[in-house]
Design a protein around this motif. Structure first.
Motif, short mmCIF file in Angstrom:
data_model
loop_
_atom_site.label_atom_id
_atom_site.label_comp_id
_atom_site.label_asym_id
_atom_site.label_seq_id
_atom_site.Cartn_x
_atom_site.Cartn_y
_atom_site.Cartn_z
N THR A 97 -6.27 6.72 2.49
CA THR A 97 -6.85 5.73 2.72
C THR A 97 -8.20 5.77 3.80
OG1 THR A 97 -5.37 5.32 4.56
CG2 THR A 97 -5.28 4.05 2.27
N ASN A 127 -9.35 2.77 -0.81
CA ASN A 127 -8.55 1.74 -0.21
C ASN A 127 -7.09 1.84 -0.81
OD1 ASN A 127 -8.31 -0.13 -2.50
ND2 ASN A 127 -10.21 -1.06 -1.82
N THR A 128 -6.15 1.24 -0.18
CA THR A 128 -4.79 1.43 -0.66
C THR A 128 -4.34 1.19 -2.27
OG1 THR A 128 -4.04 0.92 1.48
CG2 THR A 128 -2.32 0.64 -0.10
N ALA A 143 -0.64 10.09 -2.32
CA ALA A 143 -1.42 9.61 -1.29
C ALA A 143 -0.96 9.28 0.22
CB ALA A 143 -1.87 8.16 -1.87
N LEU A 145 -1.26 6.84 3.03
CA LEU A 145 -1.27 5.37 3.11
C LEU A 145 -1.02 4.80 4.47
CD1 LEU A 145 0.25 3.82 -0.36
CD2 LEU A 145 -2.30 5.12 -0.02
N PHE A 149 2.86 -1.26 0.35
CA PHE A 149 3.03 -0.84 -0.88
C PHE A 149 4.44 -1.12 -1.09
CE2 PHE A 149 4.02 3.10 1.52
CZ PHE A 149 5.03 3.61 0.89
N GLY A 197 -6.26 -0.88 4.12
CA GLY A 197 -4.82 -1.21 4.80
C GLY A 197 -4.84 -1.62 6.10
#
Length: 292
Positions: A97, A127-128, A143, A145, A149, A197
């Protein structure tokens, strides 16, 4: 290894057009049709349907596509790993992110490269939501983050817990005493875009107090964290972000922390990757090595 039926089916799903799939695979359209019919016979279900003039996947077709796509990604990974082993080099294809990528990853990547001088590391910053889509599509292997999620949908590993707090310019009219979020509504918010995020975390906190960004005296949305920080430093408004991203500016008194009830909150930074994939152990080993 995927056979021609599976390769053809994936191409049709991605193109949603038999003619374009044929051109992509350099075969005839009747050959594409034959491969799709053979796959339908093999699984015993229809793969496509027409609703009016709209051509789309059936529920069976969508399930088979996701599974075959995962097999394709694993097959690609396996071939790449074999090549890497021949060349004795590590390959890390990752995403992060924006705040994490811009302010938190440099030291980890530098340390990893010092231990693996021949490694091939690539990092996409987004972005997320975009990163999760890249994971699902096999464009990246893992990823890092800061945002929220669905943990049940992915493998994940905690990297760190970071302070998330309010920030303003040193001479801002924002109270220096402890205050509530409601006391800040006269200020302009300077935030990242929806889907990022930091914004998701802040809006999640606002919901706990039955508030939203619309309660504030204007919102400026900027898709770059450095620009957000500079606008706040210039006295244009306030923001909420990870303290680690501005630690030097706070130390040099170019920014000031806002004392808000309920803040700072601590939020997890996680490494995330897909479930049930061939490269699971390899990804775990990379994460443990990079963030040890």
């Amino acid at each position: 290894m995927l056979d021609m039926k599976a390769i053809t089916y994936i191409a049709v799903c991605e193109e949603m057009n038999f003619t374009r799939a044929a051109e992509r695979l350099n075969i005839t359209q009747p050959a594409v049709t034959q491969q799709i019919h053979a796959l339908e016979e093999y699984y015993g279900v229809p793969l496509f349907e027409f609703t009016g003039k709209k051509f789309r996947l059936t529920q069976y077709g969508a399930l088979i596509y996701e599974e075959l796509k995962g097999m394709r990604n694993s097959d690609t990974f396996l071939k790449e790993r074999i090549s890497d082993l021949k060349n004795r080099r590590a390959v890390v294809n990752m995403g992060a992110t924006l705040t994490v990528g811009e302010f938190m990853m440099t030291d980890h990547i530098a340390s990893y490269l010092r231990r693996h001088a021949d490694a091939d590391v690539s990092m996409k910053v987004a972005n997320t939501q975009d990163l999760l889509e890249m994971l699902d599509n096999g464009e990246i292997d893992l990823a890092v983050l800061e945002g929220n999620f669905r943990k049940s949908d992915y493998r994940h590993m905690l990297i760190s817990e970071e302070e998330f707090a309010g920030i303003c310019a040193p001479d801002s009219e924002v109270p220096r005493r402890e205050c509530g979020l409601g006391d800040l509504t006269g200020s302009r918010l300077i935030l990242r875009e929806k889907g990022s995020g930091t914004r998701d975390i802040f809006e999640e906190q606002l919901e706990k107090y039955d508030m939203s960004v619309s309660d504030f005296n204007g919102v400026t949305t900027i898709g770059n964290m450095r620009a957000v920080i500079e606008l706040v430093r210039s006295g244009c408004g306030i923001t909420f972000l990870y303290v680690d991203a501005v630690k030097e500016l706070l130390k040099n008194k170019e920014l000031r922390r806002i004392k808000v009830k309920g803040f700072p909150v601590r939020h997890e930074i996680s490494a995330v990757w897909k479930k049930d994939i061939l490269q699971d152990k390899y990804i775990r080993d990379v994460i443990c090595d990079m963030f040890k």
